[in-house]
Design an enzyme around this catalytic site. Sequence first.
Site, short mmCIF file in Angstrom:
data_model
loop_
_atom_site.label_atom_id
_atom_site.label_comp_id
_atom_site.label_asym_id
_atom_site.label_seq_id
_atom_site.Cartn_x
_atom_site.Cartn_y
_atom_site.Cartn_z
N GLU A 3 56.00 -59.70 63.13
CA GLU A 3 54.83 -59.38 64.11
C GLU A 3 54.63 -57.77 63.91
O GLU A 3 53.31 -57.53 64.02
CB GLU A 3 55.23 -59.75 65.48
CG GLU A 3 54.18 -59.22 66.62
CD GLU A 3 55.08 -58.36 67.58
OE1 GLU A 3 54.63 -57.30 68.03
OE2 GLU A 3 55.84 -58.93 68.13
N HIS A 4 55.30 -57.22 63.78
CA HIS A 4 55.21 -55.48 63.72
C HIS A 4 54.53 -55.41 62.46
O HIS A 4 53.73 -54.52 62.15
CB HIS A 4 56.45 -54.80 63.62
CG HIS A 4 57.06 -54.44 64.82
ND1 HIS A 4 57.03 -53.10 65.36
CD2 HIS A 4 57.56 -55.01 66.06
CE1 HIS A 4 57.54 -52.94 66.59
NE2 HIS A 4 57.71 -54.27 66.97
N GLU A 46 63.19 -49.28 68.93
CA GLU A 46 63.01 -50.28 70.05
C GLU A 46 64.06 -50.89 70.41
O GLU A 46 64.52 -51.17 71.68
CB GLU A 46 61.76 -51.14 69.83
CG GLU A 46 61.55 -52.19 70.56
CD GLU A 46 60.49 -53.09 70.13
OE1 GLU A 46 59.80 -54.09 71.06
OE2 GLU A 46 59.96 -53.09 68.95
#
Length: 419
Positions: free
Chosen positions: A50-51, A127
């Site tokens: 997704e990143h 993150e």
Amino acid sequence: MSVELHTLSNGFRIVTEHMPSLESASIGVWVMAGGRHERLEQNGIAHFLEHMAFKGTRTRSALDIAEAIEDVGGFINAYTSREMTAYYVRVLGQDVPLALDVISDILLNPVFDPAEIEIERGVILQEIGQSLDTPDDVVFDWLQEAAYRDQALGRSILGPAERVRGFNRENLIGFVKERYGPEQMILSAAGAVVHDEIVRMAENLFGGLATKGETLIDPANFTSGEVREVKDLEQAHFTLALEGPNYSNDDIYTAQIFASTFGGGMSSRLFQEVREKRGLCYSTFAQAGAFADSGMMTIYAGTSGEQLNELANLVIDEIKRASVDMSEPEVARARAQMKAGILMGLESPAARAERMARVISIWGRVPPLDEVVALIDAVDVQKVRDFAGGLTEAKMAMALYGPVGDAPDLASLQTRLVR
């Protein structure tokens, strides 16, 4: 407003809802490839992918992707959950073709440049570090692990840092080949959209994708377990999970109404008993979460180490009490809150697009709102009491973090619940 659904010959599904008078549209592709679709050695790769979606394609650089949408005043984003990864854009109606072109580009033509992979690896590791430094984030990951031990559904969406450090371009390409088939994709659009135009564009962009066939996942198995980490924090974080219904079970509406009456707001039982009357915590709530084949009732409270034992026992006692004296006004209030929440949320095209994608993935159709309202209205006091009574026999998991050394163990809470 009308919902229209179309399926391409390769299984790619398109659902739209035209919302008159709106000038904007929300459009995206929801892929049924989330954390639970990963093998152990892939844990975290769905989120990594997704990143990487915004890090460049064969025709657009990372900056080109951002500027293409922001130049027309739009917004682009993505997220990964345990059962889905979503890529979505909010733009004016006139820019829907551009938005869909960008989304298709990042899904179909990623380059996965090794240099960009290294940059994004660092971002994701930051993150993960931030999550580990946030107790009321990490404790829910531990609760999920305790509830679904040794299963993909129980693993962290972000993945462990050691695995994220090892992912390479071939791993990303491999996951796309495994899990990003047209049958696993749902294009959902709401607002200033025209169904036939969306279908035509989707056919041009996604119609050539080769089918992959059914992608299997291991069935979920709710396990009883406990995770506890003693640490010198100001607060003790207490989380409890009890097995609940899955999305396809009509009892999910009863579970959600119970969660609302039990810990869904300032008038809920937990808030009133634990916070307002006894001052045991600042934050407490309950929520009913669900997956395709399992579900969990989650209860959270943050308190001091000295008060944790009292709080945990009180939570158990309140579950038992709900099975006996849950009242009609409480249930009526929860029904009203649930219906209002759905209807208020659907004033946003983004919320409508997301809802349609989610229910298509579950039921293969979009139930009319009056059907959903009828199911909510069918939940009466006796159903809620019976649901609460059933929780006394449900499997249970617990996660604790902070000054929790003297907290009761899971076995003692289970014994108290059935006593």
